[in-house]
Write a protein that holds these residues in place. Structure first.
Motif, short mmCIF file in Angstrom:
data_model
loop_
_atom_site.label_atom_id
_atom_site.label_comp_id
_atom_site.label_asym_id
_atom_site.label_seq_id
_atom_site.Cartn_x
_atom_site.Cartn_y
_atom_site.Cartn_z
N ARG A 176 0.77 -1.06 -0.04
CA ARG A 176 -0.02 0.04 -0.04
C ARG A 176 0.77 1.17 0.19
NH1 ARG A 176 -2.38 -3.21 4.17
NH2 ARG A 176 -4.48 -4.15 3.64
N LEU A 177 2.15 1.09 -0.03
CA LEU A 177 3.02 2.23 0.19
C LEU A 177 3.67 2.84 -1.23
CD1 LEU A 177 5.22 1.20 3.47
CD2 LEU A 177 3.12 2.67 3.36
N GLN A 178 4.04 3.80 -1.17
CA GLN A 178 4.45 4.61 -2.41
C GLN A 178 5.84 3.74 -2.82
OE1 GLN A 178 3.16 6.49 -4.82
NE2 GLN A 178 4.88 5.79 -6.01
N HIS A 179 6.75 3.44 -1.69
CA HIS A 179 7.95 2.67 -1.80
C HIS A 179 7.72 1.47 -2.80
CE1 HIS A 179 10.17 5.36 0.77
NE2 HIS A 179 9.42 4.68 1.89
N TYR A 180 6.67 0.60 -2.44
CA TYR A 180 6.32 -0.55 -3.17
C TYR A 180 6.02 -0.12 -4.72
CZ TYR A 180 3.84 -4.53 -5.08
OH TYR A 180 3.60 -5.71 -5.88
N HIS A 181 5.47 0.80 -4.77
CA HIS A 181 4.81 0.86 -6.19
C HIS A 181 6.09 1.61 -7.15
CE1 HIS A 181 0.65 -0.03 -5.74
NE2 HIS A 181 0.89 0.74 -4.62
N SER A 182 6.77 2.53 -6.38
CA SER A 182 8.24 2.99 -7.23
C SER A 182 9.24 2.00 -7.66
CB SER A 182 8.80 4.09 -6.17
OG SER A 182 8.00 5.08 -6.13
N LEU A 183 9.45 0.98 -6.47
CA LEU A 183 10.22 -0.07 -6.56
C LEU A 183 9.90 -1.10 -7.46
CD1 LEU A 183 11.79 -0.35 -3.00
CD2 LEU A 183 12.97 0.72 -4.98
N ARG A 184 8.58 -1.52 -7.65
CA ARG A 184 7.91 -2.38 -8.67
C ARG A 184 8.22 -1.91 -10.09
NH1 ARG A 184 3.27 -3.37 -11.41
NH2 ARG A 184 2.68 -5.47 -11.51
N GLY A 185 8.03 -0.42 -10.20
CA GLY A 185 8.26 0.18 -11.39
C GLY A 185 9.92 -0.17 -11.90
N GLU A 186 10.99 -0.12 -10.78
CA GLU A 186 12.07 -0.08 -11.01
C GLU A 186 12.43 -1.57 -11.52
OE1 GLU A 186 15.68 2.08 -9.17
OE2 GLU A 186 15.59 0.02 -7.88
N HIS A 187 11.91 -2.49 -10.68
CA HIS A 187 12.06 -3.85 -10.87
C HIS A 187 11.86 -4.30 -12.20
CE1 HIS A 187 12.05 -8.14 -10.31
NE2 HIS A 187 10.65 -8.22 -11.03
N LEU A 188 10.51 -3.77 -12.77
CA LEU A 188 10.12 -4.15 -14.00
C LEU A 188 11.12 -3.56 -15.21
CD1 LEU A 188 6.24 -3.72 -13.73
CD2 LEU A 188 7.62 -6.04 -13.63
N ALA A 189 11.47 -2.28 -14.98
CA ALA A 189 12.34 -1.63 -16.09
C ALA A 189 13.68 -2.25 -15.97
CB ALA A 189 12.88 -0.16 -15.57
N LEU A 190 14.49 -2.96 -14.86
CA LEU A 190 15.49 -3.50 -14.89
C LEU A 190 15.29 -4.74 -15.75
CD1 LEU A 190 16.97 -2.89 -11.32
CD2 LEU A 190 18.29 -2.21 -13.37
N GLU A 191 14.17 -5.55 -15.46
CA GLU A 191 13.86 -6.94 -16.18
C GLU A 191 14.06 -6.45 -17.88
OE1 GLU A 191 13.41 -10.17 -14.81
OE2 GLU A 191 14.58 -9.12 -13.54
N GLU A 192 13.39 -5.51 -18.19
CA GLU A 192 13.26 -5.01 -19.56
C GLU A 192 14.61 -4.68 -19.84
OE1 GLU A 192 11.75 -4.25 -23.49
OE2 GLU A 192 11.09 -5.66 -21.71
N ASN A 193 15.40 -4.04 -19.16
CA ASN A 193 16.72 -3.58 -19.89
C ASN A 193 17.71 -4.78 -19.90
OD1 ASN A 193 18.93 -1.20 -19.63
ND2 ASN A 193 19.70 -2.73 -18.49
N ARG A 194 17.60 -5.84 -19.06
CA ARG A 194 18.21 -6.99 -19.31
C ARG A 194 17.81 -8.00 -20.44
NH1 ARG A 194 18.92 -6.78 -13.35
NH2 ARG A 194 16.71 -7.52 -12.85
N ARG A 195 16.41 -7.82 -20.79
CA ARG A 195 16.07 -8.52 -21.82
C ARG A 195 16.71 -7.88 -23.08
NH1 ARG A 195 12.35 -8.31 -25.81
NH2 ARG A 195 11.83 -6.20 -25.28
#
Length: 341
Positions: A176-195
């Motif tokens: 429910r925190l903004q930290h989660y949503h920000s880091l989720r976006g970062e995680h997905l961006a990193l996964e795409e970058n590695r792809r």
């Protein structure tokens, strides 16, 4: 093994997050001594997709899995990532000695899994207590499940088989925190970058520029690390020397209007930072260049390219900004400017 065999038992980890195999390892540590010191790595750094929780949050999470009597036996201490094995080892020893009686019999409890566990062999004065392999649970996979969740009830059921119940409850609240949503976006961006780009190795260049007791910093304008402070830098181009690349990136990100020849004269040192874990983008080896312009009027700068802004920051303020730096850039600055006490 009896609890009084050692005076102090030490457990080292990041625990991002604390899972069932960690819990079994902690239980083994508690069997080894009356006092247990849990050293929480990657402390005092900015949150990122690999290290989403502060050391205080991890201490609270782990403590929530213990009963009151057991919790009273455990002391949680933060340890920075120095990206320097010798310096990190000295900090670990100093932290444990500060909270142990002189001449204490100290045990280091751990499981030698792979090359990432070699740090356990850096403390010859302590007795190493090898723990057996527990369930094959990987914190990286848990973070992937957590950040890629599209259906929380299903995710909660899956995590329930991997994490102690209080940790699952904590993670649910964290969504429910903004930290989660920000880091989720970062995680997905990193996964795409590695792809797209793979996991390296990559070669980058960075520029530490000082003048009149200030250092030139940029605020990152893109993921990963959007909003964090960094030194100007980026990827080396195919036909560049590393010095040329550092000057080019410096100029592109800050608009610093100095001639190449002026910067070349100001060059004070070059260092290579090649720790395998220094970047979440993959194996990234950077060549950092320190340019000192001396006592002068601070040149005008303006953020451009990947930088949301550029600014001259008093060097005296950098220590208070440690938790707001991208990747290992605080350590990079510390190497040239001796920021740590």
């Amino acid at each position: 093994m009896t609890p009084d065999r050692f005076d102090t038992a030490v457990l080292i980890g990041r625990f991002q997050p604390f899972h069932n195999a960690h819990a079994a390892l902690l239980a083994r540590t508690l069997q080894s001594a009356g006092q247990v010191i849990v050293l929480l790595g990657s402390a005092h750094a900015a949150r990122n997709a690999k290290n989403p929780f502060t050391w205080e949050e991890r201490a609270a999470m782990i403590g929530s899995t213990l009963d009151e009597a057991t919790r009273a036996r455990v002391r949680f201490l933060p340890i920075r990532d120095y990206y320097d094995d010798r310096r990190w080892g000295e900090a670990v020893v100093a932290a444990v000695q500060e909270h142990s009686v002189p001449g204490a019999r100290i045990a280091l409890v751990g499981y030698l899994k792979d090359a990432s566990s070699q740090y356990l062999q850096r403390f010859p004065r302590w007795q190493f207590v090898a723990a057996p392999q527990f369930d094959e649970i990987d914190a990286t996979s848990i973070r992937q499940i957590y950040f890629e969740s599209e259906d929380w009830p299903a995710t909660q059921a899956l995590l329930g088989g991997l994490l102690p119940a209080p940790i699952v409850h904590y993670l649910k609240g964290w969504t429910r925190l903004q930290h989660y949503h920000s880091l989720r976006g970062e995680h997905l961006a990193l996964e795409e970058n590695r792809r797209v780009w793979g996991s390296g190795p990559f070669v980058t260049v960075d520029a530490v520029v000082t003048a009149s007791a200030h250092v030139l910093l940029v605020e990152r304008g893109r993921l990963p690390g959007k909003g964090l402070w960094a030194v100007p830098g980026g990827f080396l181009e195919p036909r560049e020397r590393v010095l040329q690349g550092a000057i080019r990136e410096l100029r592109e990100e800050t608009g610093l209007g100095l001639l190449d020849s002026t910067l070349e004269v100001a060059l004070q040192g070059v260092a290579v930072f090649d720790h395998p874990d220094r970047s979440l983008r993959g194996r990234t080896i950077t060549h950092a260049h320190w340019f000192d312009l001396g006592d002068c009027r601070l040149p005008e700068v303006s953020g451009a390219d990947d930088a949301a802004q550029a600014r001259w920051t008093p060097i005296a303020e950098l220590r208070a900004m440690e938790s707001r730096f991208f990747e290992d850039h605080f350590n990079l600055l510390d190497h040239f400017l001796s920021l740590h006490p």
